[in-house]
Design a protein around this motif. Structure first.
Motif, PDB file in Angstrom:
ATOM      1  N   PRO A  51     -21.850   0.309  32.195  1.00  0.00           N
ATOM      2  CA  PRO A  51     -20.643   1.090  32.445  1.00  0.00           C
ATOM      3  C   PRO A  51     -19.426   0.670  31.610  1.00  0.00           C
ATOM      4  N   ASN A  52     -19.425  -0.506  31.016  1.00  0.00           N
ATOM      5  CA  ASN A  52     -18.297  -0.951  30.187  1.00  0.00           C
ATOM      6  C   ASN A  52     -18.541  -0.747  28.692  1.00  0.00           C
ATOM      7  N   SER A  53     -19.689  -0.211  28.330  1.00  0.00           N
ATOM      8  CA  SER A  53     -20.085  -0.075  26.933  1.00  0.00           C
ATOM      9  C   SER A  53     -19.517   1.188  26.295  1.00  0.00           C
ATOM     10  N   LEU A  54     -19.045   1.039  25.055  1.00  0.00           N
ATOM     11  CA  LEU A  54     -18.626   2.180  24.245  1.00  0.00           C
ATOM     12  C   LEU A  54     -19.270   2.050  22.867  1.00  0.00           C
ATOM     13  N   VAL A  55     -19.673   3.183  22.311  1.00  0.00           N
ATOM     14  CA  VAL A  55     -20.252   3.222  20.972  1.00  0.00           C
ATOM     15  C   VAL A  55     -19.625   4.386  20.217  1.00  0.00           C
ATOM     16  N   ALA A  56     -19.282   4.120  18.966  1.00  0.00           N
ATOM     17  CA  ALA A  56     -18.717   5.155  18.111  1.00  0.00           C
ATOM     18  C   ALA A  56     -19.758   6.235  17.825  1.00  0.00           C
ATOM     19  N   ASP A  57     -19.272   7.429  17.560  1.00  0.00           N
ATOM     20  CA  ASP A  57     -20.120   8.516  17.085  1.00  0.00           C
ATOM     21  C   ASP A  57     -20.226   8.327  15.575  1.00  0.00           C
ATOM     22  N   PHE A  58     -21.232   7.577  15.142  1.00  0.00           N
ATOM     23  CA  PHE A  58     -21.362   7.199  13.739  1.00  0.00           C
ATOM     24  C   PHE A  58     -21.412   8.418  12.814  1.00  0.00           C
ATOM     25  N   GLY A  59     -21.843   9.546  13.324  1.00  0.00           N
ATOM     26  CA  GLY A  59     -21.865  10.766  12.534  1.00  0.00           C
ATOM     27  C   GLY A  59     -20.472  11.267  12.163  1.00  0.00           C
ATOM     28  N   ARG A  60     -19.433  10.686  12.763  1.00  0.00           N
ATOM     29  CA  ARG A  60     -18.043  11.078  12.474  1.00  0.00           C
ATOM     30  C   ARG A  60     -17.360  10.106  11.513  1.00  0.00           C
ATOM     31  N   ILE A  61     -18.109   9.169  10.931  1.00  0.00           N
ATOM     32  CA  ILE A  61     -17.497   8.200  10.016  1.00  0.00           C
ATOM     33  C   ILE A  61     -16.828   8.893   8.839  1.00  0.00           C
ATOM     34  N   GLU A  62     -17.522   9.813   8.180  1.00  0.00           N
ATOM     35  CA  GLU A  62     -16.933  10.459   7.004  1.00  0.00           C
ATOM     36  C   GLU A  62     -15.670  11.236   7.372  1.00  0.00           C
ATOM     37  N   ASP A  63     -15.688  11.962   8.485  1.00  0.00           N
ATOM     38  CA  ASP A  63     -14.495  12.686   8.929  1.00  0.00           C
ATOM     39  C   ASP A  63     -13.342  11.725   9.210  1.00  0.00           C
ATOM     40  N   THR A  64     -13.655  10.570   9.788  1.00  0.00           N
ATOM     41  CA  THR A  64     -12.624   9.579  10.101  1.00  0.00           C
ATOM     42  C   THR A  64     -12.050   8.990   8.825  1.00  0.00           C
ATOM     43  N   ILE A  65     -12.898   8.750   7.829  1.00  0.00           N
ATOM     44  CA  ILE A  65     -12.422   8.259   6.533  1.00  0.00           C
ATOM     45  C   ILE A  65     -11.438   9.259   5.930  1.00  0.00           C
ATOM     46  N   THR A  66     -11.799  10.526   5.935  1.00  0.00           N
ATOM     47  CA  THR A  66     -10.935  11.565   5.366  1.00  0.00           C
ATOM     48  C   THR A  66      -9.578  11.592   6.074  1.00  0.00           C
ATOM     49  N   ALA A  67      -9.609  11.543   7.395  1.00  0.00           N
ATOM     50  CA  ALA A  67      -8.359  11.550   8.159  1.00  0.00           C
ATOM     51  C   ALA A  67      -7.544  10.286   7.897  1.00  0.00           C
ATOM     52  N   ALA A  68      -8.209   9.139   7.851  1.00  0.00           N
ATOM     53  CA  ALA A  68      -7.520   7.865   7.621  1.00  0.00           C
ATOM     54  C   ALA A  68      -6.839   7.848   6.263  1.00  0.00           C
ATOM     55  N   LEU A  69      -7.494   8.384   5.255  1.00  0.00           N
ATOM     56  CA  LEU A  69      -6.890   8.440   3.922  1.00  0.00           C
ATOM     57  C   LEU A  69      -5.644   9.322   3.906  1.00  0.00           C
ATOM     58  N   ALA A  70      -5.565  10.252   4.861  1.00  0.00           N
ATOM     59  CA  ALA A  70      -4.379  11.105   5.007  1.00  0.00           C
ATOM     60  C   ALA A  70      -3.383  10.504   5.998  1.00  0.00           C
ATOM     61  N   GLY A  71      -3.679   9.301   6.523  1.00  0.00           N
ATOM     62  CA  GLY A  71      -2.780   8.635   7.460  1.00  0.00           C
ATOM     63  C   GLY A  71      -2.829   9.162   8.871  1.00  0.00           C
ATOM     64  N   THR A  72      -3.961   9.762   9.253  1.00  0.00           N
ATOM     65  CA  THR A  72      -4.090  10.395  10.566  1.00  0.00           C
ATOM     66  C   THR A  72      -5.283   9.835  11.337  1.00  0.00           C
ATOM     67  N   GLN A  73      -5.088   9.635  12.642  1.00  0.00           N
ATOM     68  CA  GLN A  73      -6.191   9.250  13.513  1.00  0.00           C
ATOM     69  C   GLN A  73      -6.925  10.515  13.938  1.00  0.00           C
ATOM     70  N   ILE A  74      -8.217  10.592  13.665  1.00  0.00           N
ATOM     71  CA  ILE A  74      -9.009  11.743  14.074  1.00  0.00           C
ATOM     72  C   ILE A  74      -8.990  11.859  15.602  1.00  0.00           C
ATOM     73  N   GLN A  75      -8.975  13.091  16.082  1.00  0.00           N
ATOM     74  CA  GLN A  75      -8.921  13.347  17.525  1.00  0.00           C
ATOM     75  C   GLN A  75     -10.045  14.279  17.926  1.00  0.00           C
ATOM     76  N   PRO A  76     -10.492  14.282  19.168  1.00  0.00           N
ATOM     77  CA  PRO A  76     -10.122  13.303  20.172  1.00  0.00           C
ATOM     78  C   PRO A  76     -10.749  11.956  19.875  1.00  0.00           C
ATOM     79  N   LEU A  77     -10.073  10.902  20.284  1.00  0.00           N
ATOM     80  CA  LEU A  77     -10.575   9.555  20.033  1.00  0.00           C
ATOM     81  C   LEU A  77     -11.682   9.197  21.014  1.00  0.00           C
ATOM     82  N   PHE A  78     -11.505   9.556  22.280  1.00  0.00           N
ATOM     83  CA  PHE A  78     -12.514   9.234  23.296  1.00  0.00           C
ATOM     84  C   PHE A  78     -13.305  10.477  23.654  1.00  0.00           C
ATOM     85  N   LEU A  79     -14.604  10.364  23.523  1.00  0.00           N
ATOM     86  CA  LEU A  79     -15.509  11.496  23.752  1.00  0.00           C
ATOM     87  C   LEU A  79     -16.041  11.479  25.163  1.00  0.00           C
TER      88      LEU A  79
END
Length: 190
Positions: A162-190
């Motif tokens: 119940p305390n475990s969280l795992v990233a949606d690794f399939g969203r890494i590329e989208d997160t990179i794109t957003a980060a390069l634009a200075g933005t946190q991809i949303q929603p953060l918690f799925l």
């Protein structure tokens, strides 16, 4: 446009390595230049999920580059401006704790520290069994840090972990794109 240079650091959430390797392959196929970086644990530990040497070899085959595995190999990351973005996937609870407390005693955490000296984005893909426990404060602290971005994440097994969280690794590329634009991809918690 020049090829995007990505440092891709892995820490020891061994059960997620296959999913992460799949994403590294996708990034390479999309034309990104990937340099793997391994924590001491990720680079040297044989587990039920595979042998360390086999893992090294797969990374070389996929990226064409030998993983950086020592403090001296990653120290020049910032001074030489080696990467446009640095991804940590999987990012364990131990790595989160080190980053949140400014401890740079592994190749992964020193690479992050060195990369941040140039105010370049760092993308964290969390994978830890205590994310909603002891590691939550470190996630919250890093969420408010400059140049740190998170891959969207969610609970992976609410009944047994119940305390475990795992990233949606399939969203890494989208997160990179957003980060390069200075933005946190949303929603953060799925």
């Amino acid at each position: 446009m020049p090829q995007l240079r990505i440092g891709f650091a892995l820490s020891g959430s061994f059960c997620t390595f296959e999913r992460v390797i799949h994403e590294i392959k996708k990034l390479v196929e999309a034309g990104y230049e990937i340099t793997p970086i391994l924590s001491f644990a990720a680079g040297a530990t044989d587990t039920r999920f595979g042998q360390a040497e086999d893992f090294h070899q797969r990374l070389v085959e996929i990226t064409g580059k030998r993983p950086l595995t020592t403090l001296t190999e990653v120290e020049p990351v910032g001074p030489k401006g080696m990467f446009d973005v640095l991804v940590v996937a999987p990012c364990t609870g131990s790595t989160l704790g080190r980053l949140a407390n400014g401890i740079s005693d592994t190749p992964v955490t020193l690479a992050v520290k060195s990369h941040l000296r140039r105010s370049r984005p760092v993308v964290l893909a969390v994978s830890t069994n205590d994310a909603l426990g002891a590691s939550l404060r470190n996630i919250a602290f890093l969420k408010n840090a400059k140049h740190i971005y998170f891959v969207p994440l969610g609970q992976d097994d609410t009944d047994n972990k119940p305390n475990s969280l795992v990233a949606d690794f399939g969203r890494i590329e989208d997160t990179i794109t957003a980060a390069l634009a200075g933005t946190q991809i949303q929603p953060l918690f799925l």
